[in-house]
Design a protein around this motif. Structure first.
Motif, PDB file in Angstrom:
ATOM      1  N   ARG A   1      -5.904  -1.607 -23.364  1.00 24.78           N
ATOM      2  CA  ARG A   1      -7.300  -1.653 -23.850  1.00 24.78           C
ATOM      3  C   ARG A   1      -8.164  -0.617 -23.128  1.00 24.78           C
ATOM      4  NH1 ARG A   1      -6.902  -4.781 -28.116  1.00 24.78           N
ATOM      5  NH2 ARG A   1      -5.441  -6.450 -27.732  1.00 24.78           N
TER       6      ARG A   1
ATOM      7  N   GLU B   1      -1.534  -5.677 -21.187  1.00 21.34           N
ATOM      8  CA  GLU B   1      -2.493  -5.521 -22.274  1.00 21.34           C
ATOM      9  C   GLU B   1      -3.784  -4.865 -21.799  1.00 21.34           C
ATOM     10  OE1 GLU B   1      -4.936  -8.525 -23.259  1.00 21.34           O
ATOM     11  OE2 GLU B   1      -4.948  -8.237 -25.426  1.00 21.34           O
ATOM     12  N   GLN B   2      -4.237  -5.280 -20.596  1.00 24.05           N
ATOM     13  CA  GLN B   2      -5.492  -4.738 -20.072  1.00 24.05           C
ATOM     14  C   GLN B   2      -5.448  -3.222 -20.007  1.00 24.05           C
ATOM     15  OE1 GLN B   2      -3.634  -7.162 -18.806  1.00 24.05           O
ATOM     16  NE2 GLN B   2      -4.727  -8.420 -17.308  1.00 24.05           N
ATOM     17  N   VAL B   3      -4.310  -2.705 -19.532  1.00 25.73           N
ATOM     18  CA  VAL B   3      -4.208  -1.262 -19.350  1.00 25.73           C
ATOM     19  C   VAL B   3      -4.305  -0.565 -20.698  1.00 25.73           C
ATOM     20  CG1 VAL B   3      -2.719   0.596 -18.576  1.00 25.73           C
ATOM     21  CG2 VAL B   3      -2.849  -1.531 -17.279  1.00 25.73           C
TER      22      VAL B   3
END
Lengths: 420, 250
Positions: free
Chosen positions: B17, B13-15
């Motif tokens: 965002r 998910e971080q990537v």
């Protein structure tokens, strides 16, 4: 304007010795340009300290990890200001990015800076704080929850796997970050070292000397901040942590000292035609700021203090006091280093036959007050950052107004997260 | 390639965002750079060539020393061998591009500094000049004749060398001879080793460095009767005496 200039020159004239060219009477790179490498150095140094925790897994330093990151960020945010104010048109700075000039070392600084800010520091902080920000976005009252939501980029995944990814990303960023920090500050040294016409600056050692003095100042600054903030939080200072930081500081100072000594010896041995005027300058104009403040008070005395601490067994309180003194002396010493490089490099004539003097403005955009404001600003930013992003988890539980409901890591993601 | 199915959940998910932020920034940069900035600003070669054109358009004033060789071999050759070899012709004769373009035109006739007040611009005594640079006091140095009556401007002769200090410091010795300090030995103020006379640069004599030195004779209340007195505590405290009084002719 012209009259003011003439008056200033008239005040300077008696302080000028020997023959100097008319355009050398007044010094143009003022105290702001002294502040610039000093502040950038703190950024690089604080970051290196943070990296020690992540890459080399130094357990004792854990309490300083987040503090170092936030310190680096708050200084980095103002690092360009001295330059922009000095250049006089700060509002045009974005043009450096939009019309890049790859052959200008000065222009490339914009990119080194942007890379370091965006790709290293902000990313590392974001990954480090992401779970915390998610938690706070759920527990804090309006409008703070929205702020944290935005800061976390509406991220919501706090699963085991996501956290493992955070850890991996942090490690990767730190590994990229170390050379980047070296680049950032090595660059500042490069700018000075590559001025061929100025014998005081022109030296290949310059970037390395800058780098190590940066590491020294950054570590000392984080140590100072840690020792000041912890009692303010009502927590005991962890002496093991301070001991560890101080021991890194000790080795960094030794390397820095040797490098600078090497540089001086090298210059003396080379004895280029400039050596006459340079030694006159060192023993007259720069006597106090170089020999007394930089070498004696800024290096020899702190080294002595740390040797004494290492050799004798003294109680914690005394040790803290001595560390604190050493760190403050080191800050002063490194600031003098910057002063001696920047101002010193402009005090002697290109004719090698005369010396001028630096007359600092007090008010004015290039004056002492501006410099002081610029030096104070990072601390204000740091206070805000520490409020927003607590550096010591567990602290904010006591300070935040509503009692935080227990948050489970696998808690339901808020519906606002946009699908990407 | 596009066949490989990559369900969005596989990318952390971080990537995703951060990816959005990165894309927004890159997009912003491209948009601004493509549409908001006019081409002249972006083209560095254009800017550079404009600057070059602008500079090239300016009239040339100085011909440069190399241009003179063609027609004035004598002077150039002579100067090569003399002490003035490092001076450019233009230093004394001024900007001469017009003369080079059209030498026979009377209007372009070069200026030749034949007057007495020209040479002292470089040779008058000035404490800031490097040691050893030949200096004279124009008021005393053969005041009635133009310099070029004794010195060839393109190859000034070095002075002759008799003995003692005056052998090499004739100018100073002669100046001192007719000054109030005539009766002081050179060695009163300069401690001089014998070696100085054989290897002058190897064994340099001392020079007075403090005001107090002159004060030993001139300060109020000192023994030296014949010397006029001043109060060292009030007399121009900020300067060294020889910034105002040429020590060899005070």
């Amino acid at each position: 304007m012209k009259e003011e200039l003439v008056q200033r020159l008239a005040e300077l004239a008696p302080k000028v010795e020997g023959f100097i060219y008319p355009n050398e009477v007044e010094i143009h790179w003022s105290i702001l340009i002294v502040v610039y490498p000093y502040v950038t150095g703190l950024v690089a140094g604080a970051f290196i300290l943070a990296s020690l925790v992540k890459v080399f897994k130094v357990k004792e330093l854990q309490p300083t990890y987040r503090l170092s990151l936030l310190t680096a960020l708050s200084f980095l945010l103002i690092a360009t200001l001295p330059l922009l104010l000095h250049l006089g048109r700060p509002e045009r700075c974005f043009e450096i990015f939009l019309t890049p000039n790859p052959t200008s070392a000065m222009a490339m600084f914009g990119f080194v800076y942007a890379w370091y800010l965006m790709a290293v520091l902000l990313l590392e902080i974001w990954f480090e704080y992401r779970p915390d920000m998610i938690r706070m976005s759920q527990t804090k009252p309006f409008p703070w929850n929205w702020l944290y939501r935005a800061l976390s980029l509406f991220s919501s995944d706090v699963s085991e796997r996501a956290r493992a990814f955070d850890a991996k990303a942090l490690k990767a960023i730190t590994v990229i970050g170390i050379p980047s920090a070296f680049l950032l500050h090595g660059y500042v040294g490069f700018i000075f070292g590559s001025v061929k016409a100025n014998p005081w600056w022109s030296s290949v050692l310059m970037p390395i000397v800058f780098l190590f003095s940066a590491i020294v100042s950054g570590i000392a600054m984080v140590m100072l901040l840690y020792m000041i903030i912890t009692p303010l939080r009502g927590k005991p200072i962890e002496i093991a942590c301070v001991d560890r930081v101080a021991s890194y500081l000790f080795y960094a100072v030794i390397v820095d000292f040797s490098l600078e000594a090497l540089d001086f010896i090298h210059r003396l041995y080379e004895s280029e035609e400039s050596i006459g005027i340079l030694s006159t300058m060192v023993t007259s104009r720069l006597f106090v700021s170089l020999l007394v403040m930089q070498v004696l008070l800024g290096m020899v005395v702190p080294l002595g203090i740390m040797v004494v601490i290492k050799l004798s067994k003294m109680n914690d309180e005394l040790r803290k006091l001595l560390y604190f003194t050493a760190a403050i002396l080191i800050q002063m010493g490194i600031f003098s280093t910057r002063w001696n490089i920047v101002i010193g490099g402009q005090l002697f004539s290109k004719s090698f036959l005369g010396l001028t003097a630096y007359k600092m403005e007090i008010m004015g955009i290039e004056g002492l007050l501006t410099a002081l404001v610029l030096l104070a600003l990072p601390f204000v930013i740091l206070v805000v950052l520490l409020k927003l992003l607590p550096a010591w988890p567990g602290d904010e539980a006591a300070s935040s107004a509503p009692p935080p409901p227990p948050v489970s890591d696998a808690g339901p993601a808020p519906a606002i997260a946009p699908a990407v | 390639m596009s066949e490989i199915p990559s369900p969005p959940s596989r990318i952390p998910e971080q990537v995703r965002r951060l990816g959005v932020v990165a894309v927004l920034m890159a997009g912003g940069f491209i948009v601004v750079r493509t549409w908001a900035i006019s081409p002249e600003y972006k083209d560095t070669s254009l800017q550079k060539s404009e600057a070059v054109e602008r500079e090239k358009a300016k009239p040339v004033h100085y011909a440069g020393a190399a241009a003179c060789t063609e027609c004035h071999e004598d002077q150039c050759g002579e100067q090569q061998l003399g002490k003035h070899r490092n001076l450019s012709c233009g230093t004394c004769h001024g900007a001469l591009q017009k003369h080079v373009d059209d030498p026979l035109n009377e209007a372009n006739r070069p200026y030749a500094p034949r007057e007495r007040d020209f040479c002292p611009q470089c040779h008058a005594y000035d404490p800031a000049r490097p040691t050893g640079f030949p200096q004279i006091n124009p008021a005393i140095h053969n005041p009635l004749k133009p310099c070029i009556s004794c010195h060839k401007p393109h190859a000034p002769e070095p002075p002759e060398t008799p003995q003692e200090c005056s052998a090499c410091h004739a100018e100073i010795a002669r100046t001192k001879m007719v000054s109030p300090h005539a009766l002081l030995e050179c060695t009163t103020c300069h401690t001089t080793l014998e070696e100085h006379k054989t290897t002058p640069r190897g064994a340099k004599p001392s020079r007075p460095t403090t005001r107090e030195f002159c004060g030993t004779c001139h300060n109020k209340g000192t023994a030296e009767k014949s010397a006029p007195k001043v109060d060292l505590a009030t007399h121009e405290v900020k300067y060294l005496c020889w910034q105002c009084h040429y020590p060899h002719s005070p």
